[in-house]
Design a protein around this motif. Structure first.
Motif, PDB file in Angstrom:
ATOM      1  N   ALA A  41     -46.138  29.768  38.214  1.00  0.00           N
ATOM      2  CA  ALA A  41     -44.884  29.124  38.595  1.00  0.00           C
ATOM      3  C   ALA A  41     -44.883  28.751  40.070  1.00  0.00           C
ATOM      4  O   ALA A  41     -44.443  27.651  40.443  1.00  0.00           O
ATOM      5  CB  ALA A  41     -43.712  30.043  38.269  1.00  0.00           C
ATOM      6  N   ALA A  42     -45.378  29.647  40.926  1.00  0.00           N
ATOM      7  CA  ALA A  42     -45.448  29.331  42.354  1.00  0.00           C
ATOM      8  C   ALA A  42     -46.418  28.189  42.619  1.00  0.00           C
ATOM      9  O   ALA A  42     -46.149  27.298  43.440  1.00  0.00           O
ATOM     10  CB  ALA A  42     -45.861  30.580  43.133  1.00  0.00           C
ATOM     11  N   TYR A  43     -47.544  28.193  41.932  1.00  0.00           N
ATOM     12  CA  TYR A  43     -48.532  27.116  42.084  1.00  0.00           C
ATOM     13  C   TYR A  43     -47.952  25.786  41.608  1.00  0.00           C
ATOM     14  O   TYR A  43     -48.129  24.741  42.268  1.00  0.00           O
ATOM     15  CB  TYR A  43     -49.777  27.479  41.287  1.00  0.00           C
ATOM     16  N   ALA A  44     -47.240  25.789  40.473  1.00  0.00           N
ATOM     17  CA  ALA A  44     -46.659  24.558  39.947  1.00  0.00           C
ATOM     18  C   ALA A  44     -45.607  23.997  40.888  1.00  0.00           C
ATOM     19  O   ALA A  44     -45.503  22.772  41.075  1.00  0.00           O
ATOM     20  CB  ALA A  44     -46.052  24.829  38.571  1.00  0.00           C
ATOM     21  N   GLN A  45     -44.820  24.852  41.509  1.00  0.00           N
ATOM     22  CA  GLN A  45     -43.800  24.382  42.440  1.00  0.00           C
ATOM     23  C   GLN A  45     -44.441  23.722  43.661  1.00  0.00           C
ATOM     24  O   GLN A  45     -43.982  22.667  44.125  1.00  0.00           O
ATOM     25  CB  GLN A  45     -42.915  25.553  42.865  1.00  0.00           C
ATOM     26  N   ALA A  46     -45.522  24.328  44.171  1.00  0.00           N
ATOM     27  CA  ALA A  46     -46.205  23.738  45.325  1.00  0.00           C
ATOM     28  C   ALA A  46     -46.881  22.421  44.946  1.00  0.00           C
ATOM     29  O   ALA A  46     -46.809  21.432  45.699  1.00  0.00           O
ATOM     30  CB  ALA A  46     -47.232  24.728  45.874  1.00  0.00           C
ATOM     31  N   LYS A  47     -47.528  22.387  43.802  1.00  0.00           N
ATOM     32  CA  LYS A  47     -48.194  21.159  43.364  1.00  0.00           C
ATOM     33  C   LYS A  47     -47.196  20.037  43.144  1.00  0.00           C
ATOM     34  O   LYS A  47     -47.454  18.873  43.504  1.00  0.00           O
ATOM     35  CB  LYS A  47     -48.986  21.425  42.080  1.00  0.00           C
ATOM     36  N   ASP A  48     -46.036  20.341  42.574  1.00  0.00           N
ATOM     37  CA  ASP A  48     -45.032  19.313  42.341  1.00  0.00           C
ATOM     38  C   ASP A  48     -44.530  18.739  43.662  1.00  0.00           C
ATOM     39  O   ASP A  48     -44.250  17.528  43.766  1.00  0.00           O
ATOM     40  CB  ASP A  48     -43.880  19.898  41.537  1.00  0.00           C
ATOM     41  N   ARG A  49     -44.400  19.567  44.669  1.00  0.00           N
ATOM     42  CA  ARG A  49     -43.991  19.073  45.982  1.00  0.00           C
ATOM     43  C   ARG A  49     -45.036  18.129  46.555  1.00  0.00           C
ATOM     44  O   ARG A  49     -44.697  17.082  47.125  1.00  0.00           O
ATOM     45  CB  ARG A  49     -43.767  20.259  46.923  1.00  0.00           C
ATOM     46  N   PHE A  50     -46.312  18.450  46.382  1.00  0.00           N
ATOM     47  CA  PHE A  50     -47.373  17.569  46.873  1.00  0.00           C
ATOM     48  C   PHE A  50     -47.427  16.265  46.078  1.00  0.00           C
ATOM     49  O   PHE A  50     -47.708  15.208  46.634  1.00  0.00           O
ATOM     50  CB  PHE A  50     -48.719  18.293  46.800  1.00  0.00           C
ATOM     51  N   MET A  83     -47.109  32.228  49.906  1.00  0.00           N
ATOM     52  CA  MET A  83     -48.245  31.942  49.045  1.00  0.00           C
ATOM     53  C   MET A  83     -49.522  31.948  49.871  1.00  0.00           C
ATOM     54  O   MET A  83     -49.524  31.567  51.054  1.00  0.00           O
ATOM     55  CB  MET A  83     -48.088  30.583  48.345  1.00  0.00           C
ATOM     56  N   SER A  84     -50.604  32.365  49.261  1.00  0.00           N
ATOM     57  CA  SER A  84     -51.894  32.330  49.940  1.00  0.00           C
ATOM     58  C   SER A  84     -52.206  30.905  50.393  1.00  0.00           C
ATOM     59  O   SER A  84     -52.000  29.942  49.656  1.00  0.00           O
ATOM     60  CB  SER A  84     -52.989  32.834  48.993  1.00  0.00           C
ATOM     61  N   VAL A  85     -52.692  30.760  51.604  1.00  0.00           N
ATOM     62  CA  VAL A  85     -52.985  29.433  52.157  1.00  0.00           C
ATOM     63  C   VAL A  85     -54.082  28.761  51.339  1.00  0.00           C
ATOM     64  O   VAL A  85     -54.019  27.559  51.067  1.00  0.00           O
ATOM     65  CB  VAL A  85     -53.384  29.546  53.640  1.00  0.00           C
ATOM     66  N   HIS A  86     -55.077  29.518  50.925  1.00  0.00           N
ATOM     67  CA  HIS A  86     -56.153  28.947  50.122  1.00  0.00           C
ATOM     68  C   HIS A  86     -55.642  28.458  48.766  1.00  0.00           C
ATOM     69  O   HIS A  86     -56.095  27.424  48.250  1.00  0.00           O
ATOM     70  CB  HIS A  86     -57.268  29.972  49.923  1.00  0.00           C
ATOM     71  N   LEU A  87     -54.686  29.197  48.185  1.00  0.00           N
ATOM     72  CA  LEU A  87     -54.118  28.777  46.918  1.00  0.00           C
ATOM     73  C   LEU A  87     -53.286  27.499  47.093  1.00  0.00           C
ATOM     74  O   LEU A  87     -53.307  26.602  46.242  1.00  0.00           O
ATOM     75  CB  LEU A  87     -53.260  29.894  46.326  1.00  0.00           C
ATOM     76  N   TYR A 209     -65.527  41.080  34.004  1.00  0.00           N
ATOM     77  CA  TYR A 209     -64.163  41.017  34.501  1.00  0.00           C
ATOM     78  C   TYR A 209     -64.085  39.970  35.604  1.00  0.00           C
ATOM     79  O   TYR A 209     -65.044  39.760  36.360  1.00  0.00           O
ATOM     80  CB  TYR A 209     -63.708  42.381  35.048  1.00  0.00           C
ATOM     81  N   VAL A 210     -62.921  39.341  35.680  1.00  0.00           N
ATOM     82  CA  VAL A 210     -62.635  38.371  36.740  1.00  0.00           C
ATOM     83  C   VAL A 210     -61.371  38.836  37.444  1.00  0.00           C
ATOM     84  O   VAL A 210     -60.304  38.952  36.812  1.00  0.00           O
ATOM     85  CB  VAL A 210     -62.449  36.951  36.184  1.00  0.00           C
ATOM     86  N   SER A 211     -61.474  39.101  38.730  1.00  0.00           N
ATOM     87  CA  SER A 211     -60.334  39.536  39.533  1.00  0.00           C
ATOM     88  C   SER A 211     -59.829  38.349  40.339  1.00  0.00           C
ATOM     89  O   SER A 211     -60.575  37.765  41.135  1.00  0.00           O
ATOM     90  CB  SER A 211     -60.747  40.684  40.468  1.00  0.00           C
ATOM     91  N   ILE A 212     -58.565  37.985  40.139  1.00  0.00           N
ATOM     92  CA  ILE A 212     -57.992  36.828  40.825  1.00  0.00           C
ATOM     93  C   ILE A 212     -56.883  37.272  41.760  1.00  0.00           C
ATOM     94  O   ILE A 212     -56.370  38.394  41.659  1.00  0.00           O
ATOM     95  CB  ILE A 212     -57.430  35.796  39.808  1.00  0.00           C
ATOM     96  N   VAL A 213     -56.526  36.399  42.683  1.00  0.00           N
ATOM     97  CA  VAL A 213     -55.479  36.694  43.647  1.00  0.00           C
ATOM     98  C   VAL A 213     -54.151  36.820  42.916  1.00  0.00           C
ATOM     99  O   VAL A 213     -53.889  36.129  41.931  1.00  0.00           O
ATOM    100  CB  VAL A 213     -55.401  35.592  44.719  1.00  0.00           C
ATOM    101  N   GLY A 214     -53.290  37.725  43.367  1.00  0.00           N
ATOM    102  CA  GLY A 214     -52.001  37.934  42.741  1.00  0.00           C
ATOM    103  C   GLY A 214     -50.892  37.183  43.437  1.00  0.00           C
ATOM    104  O   GLY A 214     -51.087  36.555  44.491  1.00  0.00           O
ATOM    105  N   PRO A 215     -49.688  37.230  42.872  1.00  0.00           N
ATOM    106  CA  PRO A 215     -48.565  36.523  43.496  1.00  0.00           C
ATOM    107  C   PRO A 215     -48.084  37.159  44.792  1.00  0.00           C
ATOM    108  O   PRO A 215     -47.373  36.520  45.559  1.00  0.00           O
ATOM    109  CB  PRO A 215     -47.479  36.572  42.414  1.00  0.00           C
ATOM    110  N   LYS A 216     -48.458  38.402  45.049  1.00  0.00           N
ATOM    111  CA  LYS A 216     -48.047  39.096  46.269  1.00  0.00           C
ATOM    112  C   LYS A 216     -49.284  39.454  47.081  1.00  0.00           C
ATOM    113  O   LYS A 216     -50.399  39.492  46.568  1.00  0.00           O
ATOM    114  CB  LYS A 216     -47.257  40.361  45.917  1.00  0.00           C
ATOM    115  N   ALA A 217     -49.058  39.717  48.353  1.00  0.00           N
ATOM    116  CA  ALA A 217     -50.162  40.080  49.237  1.00  0.00           C
ATOM    117  C   ALA A 217     -50.761  41.414  48.807  1.00  0.00           C
ATOM    118  O   ALA A 217     -50.052  42.320  48.342  1.00  0.00           O
ATOM    119  CB  ALA A 217     -49.661  40.173  50.686  1.00  0.00           C
TER     120      ALA A 217
END
Length: 585
Positions: A41-50, A83-87, A209-217
């Protein structure tokens, strides 16, 4: 590497083709699903703004410079906080790629390249095509500007005429389409800094296993994969709400083989089978039965759902209507049935395309288990252009079949396997290929020549009587279209018909001496007299000699099929000639 690279970048850079593989995870618990949904959801909101910031055509020069757009977005404060800058970088790059796909889709659906080819010639056509290669120039044309090209010798007036033509057609295409926006928050892209992977040996087996970044720091989400595969480069995480799993989309570079050195091959796509080549070999024979079964099933299911939907509207608010809506009008089983159907068609089409590219019995060789000889792969694959197919077919049944056909996905698979096998592909004009007699000395064009999957030349002027499969005839004519200087890829079907009729008229005049009546002279060796036109030989008709039908494809020819079409039935062309004779008399 193959010198015939089928993939080219709009800016002229060499692009290595990649294929995406979906790696499924095990079912996730509710906590992990909630974390993945929050991140999506956070990624979609940022992408929609771009996406909204890239909507003005003045911003399209950033579509060729994604890093420049990232820096501009940071300077304008468009990056979300928390949000993570890289994300956020990945969301910006993803938005630019989405706009590129949107522009390319409008260029394809509007058939702008075909319109340019028919409207302009010479350097003006070259200039128009060069404008479409730059997204910055496309945006400039939409704003009423005129891009400059120093290396193309066109005057200012010619450039303005081309740009005004492009402006009208591009504006109509983009005004009819909606700008891309994010509607579903269920996926996000990650680079190598945002995930890590490892494999554990446990319980006598290997688990990845694949460990991905979470929504929080300082928060990571660990996704257990269902198997063990290579995970590298940029990946995309897609959450499936149906069964609680997620998919990791990984793009692998395709390694090319040595260049194919086998004979050229032309194919005709079909709904009865996947394709047929010029030799009459059919690929994917079970495709038609599977397609028809799926189409009939969708029809019956759709009719049943329609009746139940009408009942719920009639008894709206009742207990019966609520029960029907809950237990009979859901989409879960419907989507699962659609996935199974599409998977079945993909399996048949994939096997057929591998046989076309790699040769008969080379599916294991395509996987690298057996050495693949270059002589087993065609040096060129010629196929018909189906990008112009739009609208409804002649019947409802055929419309349902074509809607389930998945021709775009089949063509995409052909491009991928042809790239790997280093067998370049070429699309040609498909107009009237299944209605034209493939005999070089005939070439008679008429809709009566084809009846379903059968082809029978109905030439009323002399005894041709060519018979065979309609798909094979189309493939033979597709082969002859390669290198045809008059019939190009974007030639209108009406112009193609005129060219074919003109060629047939020349053959008829060469046989009749310009009288319009076939001559039946006999040479000294007893063969019919002939007139040579280029490499084609037009044979005269000998009524006293019994006619021998052409070899059929897929079975023998009955006595009724071997009779002359001129004697068995009055074709439309025969009736027209008789009417002209009566008027002249």
């Amino acid at each position: 590497m193959c010198p015939h690279d089928p993939v080219s970048h709009p800016y002229g850079m060499v692009v290595v083709m990649k294929r995406t593989v979906r790696l499924a995870t095990l079912p996730l618990n509710e906590g992990k699903r909630a974390s993945v949904r929050e991140l999506a959801a956070a990624y979609a909101q940022a992408k929609d703004r771009f996406l909204r910031s890239l909507a003005p055509t003045a911003m399209w020069h950033y579509l060729g410079d994604k890093r420049g757009f990232r820096d501009w977005a940071k300077s304008k404060g468009l990056y979300p906080s928390g949000m993570s800058v890289h994300l956020a970088d990945q969301a910006a790059f993803d938005a630019a790629d989405t706009w590129v796909r949107h522009i390319e889709a409008q260029l394809a659906t509007s058939e702008i390249k075909a319109k340019i080819w028919r409207r302009f010639e010479g350097e003006s056509r070259h200039y128009a095509y060069s404008v479409l290669k730059s997204y910055r120039d496309i945006g400039l044309v939409l704003r009423g500007g005129v891009p400059d090209r120093e290396k193309i010798r066109v005057t200012r007036a010619e450039r303005e005429a081309v740009c005004w033509f492009l402006h009208r057609h591009l504006r109509a295409a983009f005004d009819a389409a909606r700008n891309p926006r994010v509607h579903l928050a269920r996926s996000f892209s990650l680079d190598e800094t945002l995930y890590s992977t490892w494999v554990e040996e446990r319980g006598g087996g290997r688990h990845q296993y694949v460990s991905i970044v979470g929504p929080k720091a300082q928060h990571r989400i660990v996704l257990p994969l269902a198997g063990v595969s290579k995970v590298e480069g940029n990946v995309r995480i897609v959450l499936e709400e149906g069964d609680g799993r997620a998919f990791v989309h990984v793009a692998y570079s395709i390694v090319q083989m040595k260049e194919g050195s086998g004979p050229r091959k032309s194919i005709d796509w079909g709904v009865t089978e996947v394709a047929t080549d010029q030799q009459g070999h059919r690929y994917g024979i079970g495709y038609g039965k599977a397609l028809e079964k799926i189409s009939e099933s969708n029809k019956s299911k759709g009719q049943g759902r329609g009746k139940l939907g009408a009942l719920t509207k009639k008894d709206a608010g009742s207990k019966r209507a609520r029960h029907i809506a809950r237990h009979n009008l859901g989409t879960k089983k419907q989507k699962a049935r659609l996935r199974r159907s599409r998977a079945q068609l993909r399996t048949i089409a994939g096997a057929a395309i591998k046989e076309i590219v790699y040769g008969s019995g080379n599916r294991t060789r395509a996987r690298g288990r057996v050495t693949q000889a270059p002589s087993q792969r065609p040096r060129l694959i010629i196929h018909e252009d189906l990008s112009h197919l739009r609208g409804k077919a002649k019947s409802k049944k055929l419309s349902r079949l074509c809607s389930t056909w998945m021709r775009a996905e089949t063509e995409g698979r052909m491009v991928v396997h042809a790239y790997r096998g280093c067998s370049p592909t070429k699309a040609v004009n498909a107009a009237y290929t299944s209605q034209t007699c493939p005999e070089p000395s005939c070439g008679y064009v008429h809709a009566d020549n084809r009846s379903g999957d059968r082809f029978h030349c109905r030439n009323p002027y002399w005894d041709c009587n060519w018979q065979g499969g309609a798909d094979q005839v189309a493939a033979m004519n597709i082969m002859s279209r390669d290198g045809d200087r008059e019939i190009a890829l974007y030639t209108k079907h009406t112009e193609v018909k005129r060219i074919l009729d003109e060629r047939f008229r020349h053959r008829l005049e060469s046989r009749t001496g310009g009288t319009g009546v076939p001559t039946n002279g006999t040479a000294s060796d007893g063969d019919p007299a002939c007139a040579v036109e280029g490499e084609a030989t037009a044979h005269g008709r000998t009524p006293s000699r019994p006619r021998r039908p052409r070899s059929d494809v897929g079975g023998a020819i009955s006595d009724t099929d071997s009779q002359s079409p001129v004697h068995t039935e009055r074709t439309g062309e025969t009736q027209r000639l008789e009417s002209e004779k009566k008027r002249s008399a």
